[in-house]
Structures are given as C-alpha cells and as structure tokens.
Design a protein around this motif. Structure first.
Motif, PDB file in Angstrom:
ATOM      1  N   THR A   1     -11.393   4.338   9.846  1.00  0.00           N
ATOM      2  CA  THR A   1     -10.519   4.726   8.971  1.00  0.00           C
ATOM      3  C   THR A   1     -10.155   3.498   7.798  1.00  0.00           C
TER       4      THR A   1
ATOM      5  N   THR B   1      -3.928   8.831  16.115  1.00  0.00           N
ATOM      6  CA  THR B   1      -2.963   7.649  15.491  1.00  0.00           C
ATOM      7  C   THR B   1      -1.636   7.582  16.373  1.00  0.00           C
TER       8      THR B   1
ATOM      9  N   GLY C   1      -1.651   5.132  10.357  1.00  0.00           N
ATOM     10  CA  GLY C   1      -1.461   6.480  10.038  1.00  0.00           C
ATOM     11  C   GLY C   1       0.083   6.756   9.426  1.00  0.00           C
ATOM     12  N   ASP C   2       0.969   5.893   9.639  1.00  0.00           N
ATOM     13  CA  ASP C   2       2.255   5.819   9.164  1.00  0.00           C
ATOM     14  C   ASP C   2       3.118   4.387   8.825  1.00  0.00           C
TER      15      ASP C   2
ATOM     16  N   VAL D   1      -1.943  14.577  10.883  1.00  0.00           N
ATOM     17  CA  VAL D   1      -3.051  13.378  10.939  1.00  0.00           C
ATOM     18  C   VAL D   1      -3.819  13.472  12.482  1.00  0.00           C
ATOM     19  N   ASN D   2      -4.822  12.625  12.250  1.00  0.00           N
ATOM     20  CA  ASN D   2      -5.557  12.635  13.656  1.00  0.00           C
ATOM     21  C   ASN D   2      -4.751  12.345  14.724  1.00  0.00           C
TER      22      ASN D   2
END
Length: 223
Positions: free
Chosen positions: A147, A110, A221-222, A106-107
């Motif tokens: 996002t 994050t 992101g998570d 991911v980016n």
C-alpha cells in the motif's frame, strides 16, 4: 497466511482488551507521554482508537466529507469527539467499544495495522512490552508493503529492500537485506522510529532513515 475476517476480528478484540489491561492503573503523567505517533500523546491515541472502533462505512464517509476530504482534520475531530477530561473515562469508552466490528470502507487488514501499530505507539514510550499474534503482525506488514504511503501504507519506505522476519525466515521484497522481528519491520514501514540496533543487514540504515516520522495523520488507513 492471510487470516479470514473472523480471525482478524478475534485478534483486534483481543488486542483492545490487552491494551485496556496494560493502561489500567497507569499514572496521570503517563497519559501525557508523547506516543510514537507524531503529534499525539498516549491519551490522544486511545481517543483515536475509540473513534475508529465506532466508525463504520457510512460515518467514515460522512466525517471525511465534513472535513473536506482532509484526513488530518477528520482524525482531529474524531479525537476531540471521544477524548474525555479524565483519561480513565476515555479508557472506559474503549472498554465499551471493545467488541465492535465496525470498519471504514477499507481493507480489513487495516484493523490489524491499527491494533498493532497503535498498541506499540503507546506501549513503547511507556516501557510496556507488547506481544502480538504472529499472524496479525505478518498480515499487517504484508498489507503495508503493498500500500502506498499516500494511502496510509509504507510501500515506498521498503522499496529496494528485502525484509526478513528473523523469527521465521519469511521475507518480503527484493534488494538489500534487513532482518528484524516482524513487529519492528511493521513499525518502520509504518513510519515509526525504531532504533537501528534492532535491525541487521546492509539495508538497515536505509529503512531506519525512511521510517523517520513525518507530521501527518494519514497513516495505516486512518493514521
């Protein structure tokens, strides 16, 4: 200004160390304190940070497949994997992982979101003041704003609002104005509860309402 990879990791590693310092010596009861992250206490958040610090691209995909593409389940398994009976042992596991540079596919921003938001998830309920590099907070905020919520961001929460960092005057978006410290804007956009008195401007009530937590673990992101 967007920071490069080396600067991002410098900020992430420094934040892990600060959190370690802040949590060393807290009471047993403190570890059971509900965090700002819905459904997780302070100990859960630290175990999650150990898990994400040790999660690379291959292991992220493997764990997500094992959880049948369910982010909630994958996060729960990660916490169970690293949460020790003694919270101090979990903190020791974070200390062992403090300088790792592993990341899911991911980016990299994050990792900044995680460092700041989870840092506040823990610190605010415990009454511990947090201090973060301005560059880390603004890069994390910019990432969250572009996002979608379904991908762990906060774009929809800030729709129709112009967010303004009251310290620098930097702004994001268009619409009704909301001025606050950048870290409070980041938390609200990330779905964390922030008292309305921390915000100024006609858009403040909308942002506070949009930031009301929902029972999901798929954030920044998570989580």
């Amino acid at each position: 200004m967007r920071a490069g990879a080396a600067t991002v990791w410098e900020d992430v590693h420094a934040e892990r160390r600060r959190l370690l310092d802040d949590l060393t010596g807290v009471s047993d009861a403190a570890w059971r304190t509900p965090s700002l992250c819905p459904g997780w206490d302070v100990h859960d958040v630290v175990a999650h940070l150990v898990d994400t610090a040790r999660t690379g691209r291959v292991s992220f995909v493997r764990d997500l497949l094992a959880a049948h593409m369910d982010f909630d389940r994958a996060n729960a398994r990660g916490i169970a994997r690293h949460k020790r009976d003694d919270p101090r042992a979990t903190l020791g596991a974070l200390r062992d992982a403090v300088d790792l540079t592993r990341t899911p596919p991911v980016n990299l921003a994050t990792r900044l979101v995680e460092a700041v938001v989870h840092g506040e998830d823990v610190r605010r309920p415990l009454g511990i003041p947090g201090a973060y590099p301005a560059r880390a907070v603004t890069q994390a905020l910019a990432y969250q704003l572009r996002t979608p919520v379904t991908f762990g961001g906060g774009r929809e929460r800030a729709a129709g609002l112009r967010l303004v960092d009251r310290s620098t005057g930097e702004s994001w978006g268009t619409g009704e104005g909301v001025a606050a410290d950048a870290v409070d804007l980041l938390l609200a956009v990330s779905g964390r509860p922030v008292p309305q008195e921390r915000f100024d401007g006609p858009g403040a009530p909308r942002l506070v309402l949009a930031a009301q937590p929902v029972p999901t673990t798929q954030q920044e992101g998570d989580r």
